[in-house]
Scaffold this active site. Sequence first.
Site, PDB file in Angstrom:
ATOM      1  N   CYS A 191       0.986  -1.196  -0.088  1.00 15.77           N
ATOM      2  CA  CYS A 191      -0.111   0.159   0.036  1.00 15.77           C
ATOM      3  C   CYS A 191       0.782   1.216  -0.263  1.00 15.77           C
ATOM      4  CB  CYS A 191      -1.078  -0.033   1.291  1.00 15.77           C
ATOM      5  SG  CYS A 191      -2.370   0.961   0.936  1.00 15.77           S
ATOM      6  N   HIS A 218      -3.336  -5.573   1.019  1.00 14.57           N
ATOM      7  CA  HIS A 218      -2.776  -5.886   2.426  1.00 14.57           C
ATOM      8  C   HIS A 218      -2.590  -7.245   2.898  1.00 14.57           C
ATOM      9  CE1 HIS A 218      -2.376  -1.876   3.913  1.00 14.57           C
ATOM     10  NE2 HIS A 218      -3.277  -1.490   3.386  1.00 14.57           N
ATOM     11  N   GLU A 271      -0.992  -8.729   4.998  1.00 16.44           N
ATOM     12  CA  GLU A 271      -0.747  -8.736   6.514  1.00 16.44           C
ATOM     13  C   GLU A 271      -1.876  -8.945   7.266  1.00 16.44           C
ATOM     14  OE1 GLU A 271      -0.956  -4.551   6.274  1.00 16.44           O
ATOM     15  OE2 GLU A 271      -0.288  -6.053   4.788  1.00 16.44           O
TER      16      GLU A 271
END
EC number: 6.3.5.3
Length: 228
Positions: free
Chosen positions: A86, A203, A205
């Site tokens: 990002c 994302h 994560e």
Amino acid sequence: MRFGIAVYPGSNCDYDTYHVIRDILKEEVSFIDYRETNIKDFDCIIIPGGFSFGDYLRPGALASHTPLTNAVKDFAKKGGLVIGICNGFQVLTESHLLPGALMPNIHGKFVCKHQYIKVENNETPFTNKCEKGQVLKIPIAHHDGNYFVDEETLKKMEDNGQIIVRYCDKDGNISEKSNPNGSIKNIAGVCNEEKNVFGLMPHPERAAESILGTEDGLFILKSILNSI
């Protein structure tokens, strides 16, 4: 494997990333201050999401001129693995470690949702645990995720396998309807020519535990482990 997570003023996905690397992947991980220059002992540098330096001038612009980012450039030139997520993707394009630019979303709105992406190249250090054409469900959260690159560079990137993931629907269909931000050719993530630097807007994560609704981000993160 030893991971380093870059921390700039305004980073806000650094602890999410740290948690996944330490507690889920069970790997060694450290935060790296933006003023640091010694990163030679790391195997992979992660530039996380957030709003580095408040996104002043342009997202990623100020972060691209820090001592740490200059060290990341040298690290990448020597073959070190770098992934920008990002805002991290924006830092990598502003640093010219990746081609192209991230512009404001075509509709002018912040978009935050689960998004399907299709793996276009699974022969990279970041996608080797994926199947070519595999569809992953990974969250996005950005205002400036509209990827653009000129036609000549885009052709070279496509020929060289640098387009790594594209936005799609749940069945893998790539269309204007499945494009959340107006990115050219539905591009969600790209690599450099050498394939050791990867930037993506989704994302991974935030997609590493079932309680969050998807663990598809682990395909990307475990690919990094598999590449060493």
